[in-house]
Design an enzyme around this catalytic site. Structure first.
Site, short mmCIF file in Angstrom:
data_model
loop_
_atom_site.label_atom_id
_atom_site.label_comp_id
_atom_site.label_asym_id
_atom_site.label_seq_id
_atom_site.Cartn_x
_atom_site.Cartn_y
_atom_site.Cartn_z
N ASP A 1 0.84 -1.21 0.00
CA ASP A 1 0.00 0.00 0.00
C ASP A 1 0.88 1.25 0.00
O ASP A 1 0.38 2.38 -0.06
CB ASP A 1 -1.02 -0.01 1.15
CG ASP A 1 -0.38 -0.11 2.53
OD1 ASP A 1 0.86 -0.20 2.61
OD2 ASP A 1 -1.14 -0.10 3.52
N SER A 2 2.21 1.05 0.00
CA SER A 2 3.15 2.16 -0.24
C SER A 2 2.89 2.77 -1.61
O SER A 2 3.41 3.83 -1.93
CB SER A 2 4.59 1.68 -0.13
OG SER A 2 4.81 0.54 -0.94
N GLU B 1 -1.75 -5.48 8.53
CA GLU B 1 -0.98 -4.93 9.64
C GLU B 1 -1.65 -5.18 10.99
O GLU B 1 -2.88 -5.15 11.09
CB GLU B 1 -0.82 -3.41 9.44
CG GLU B 1 -0.04 -3.04 8.20
CD GLU B 1 0.14 -1.54 8.03
OE1 GLU B 1 -0.28 -0.76 8.92
OE2 GLU B 1 0.70 -1.14 6.98
N GLU C 1 8.88 -4.29 10.79
CA GLU C 1 9.30 -2.97 10.28
C GLU C 1 9.83 -2.09 11.39
O GLU C 1 9.18 -1.89 12.42
CB GLU C 1 8.12 -2.29 9.57
CG GLU C 1 8.50 -0.90 9.04
CD GLU C 1 7.58 -0.34 7.95
OE1 GLU C 1 6.69 -1.06 7.48
OE2 GLU C 1 7.79 0.83 7.58
#
Ligand code: KIV
Length: 271
Positions: free
Chosen positions: A51-52, A122, A189
């Protein structure tokens, strides 16, 4: 033959074997056909339609605005360029937060419409039920913990996570919960390398790090960042493997000069 060369198509089973054999797993993002084809031909194991794309493709400040329809549109282009890599798709913000049934419906839609092999979402404990529902129905799920960009407004900054004992313990517990819920791999991350090491050695499923140090089972970067196409974003965990922005700038300037002075097109380039 090396473990990577033996793998004709990267699957969840293949990733398990790579972890067991201690062969590092490689992953990069793609949002379009030609980039996906280049990454696949170079031998990357996992291509993430992250989704970056909200940031690096659409120019948004956060990953929150990208929609299901947009993720599906880009993934359809990506899967057409891929023969070997596993294509994983990020579930966009609000496509799984409403509950397990909604998450499962959207995960199913992604796989059905795109030919991707897995989804990523996430969060830890709070999404465990959703991960369980999706995986029990045959859709592989990659987890993502540590700095989770869809929660940026709650975090308040992109600072690393897990630097206090309390937060490190929570992240470790989330990792165990996600494995238990059926996730086939975890993105870690921006957490301390020591915490990523502890998680990696405690899980049977592979960990893929971004800003999480060298002890993860694999590494992922956002492709426009590592190619220095997106030069405005350069945190210390991004290594530049090319200088694409300056190469493109040079190429476009040369084209402008050639057109202006009439040296392009030449006789050979004309009909
Ligand atoms: O959206 C994305 O590209 C990601 C990676 C940074 C892991 O989630």
């Amino acid at each position: 033959m090396s473990a990577e060369k033996e793998i004709r198509r990267v699957t969840t089973k293949a990733l398990d074997i790579l972890k067991k054999k201690k062969v590092k797993i490689t992953s990069l993002t793609a949002y379009d056909f030609i980039t996906a084809k280049l990454l696949d031909e170079a031998g990357i194991d996992i291509i993430l339609v992250g989704d970056s794309l909200s940031n690096v493709f659409q120019g948004n400040e956060t990953t929150l605005p990208v929609t299901m329809d947009e993720m599906i549109y880009h993934t359809k282009a990506v899967t057409k360029g891929v023969n070997r890599a596993m294509v994983v798709v990020d579930m966009p913000f609000m496509s799984y937060q409403l509950g397990a049934d909604d998450g499962f419906r959207n995960a199913g839609r992604i796989l059905k419409e795109t030919h991707a092999a897995a989804v990523k979402l996430e969060g830890g404990k709070r999404v465990a039920e959703t991960v369980k529902k999706i995986t029990e129905n045959g859709i592989p799920v990659m987890g993502h913990i540590g700095l989770t960009p869809q929660s940026i407004h709650q975090f308040g900054s992109y600072k690393e996570r897990g630097t206090t004992k309390k937060e490190a313990d929570e992240i470790f517990e989330d990792a165990k919960i996600l494995e238990e819920a059926g996730a086939f791999a975890l993105v870690l991350e921006k957490i301390p390398a020591s915490l990523a090491k502890k998680i990696t050695s405690s899980l049977n499923i592979p960990t893929i790090g971004i800003g999480a140090g060298k002890y993860c089972d694999g590494q992922i970067l956002v492709t426009p960042d590592m190619l220095a196409l997106n030069v405005d974003f350069h945190p210390r965990f991004v290594r530049h493997y090319s200088k694409l922005a300056s190469e493109i700038n040079k190429a476009v300037k040369s084209y402008i000069v050639d057109v202006k002075k009439g040296s392009f097109p030449s006789v050979d380039e004309s009909y």
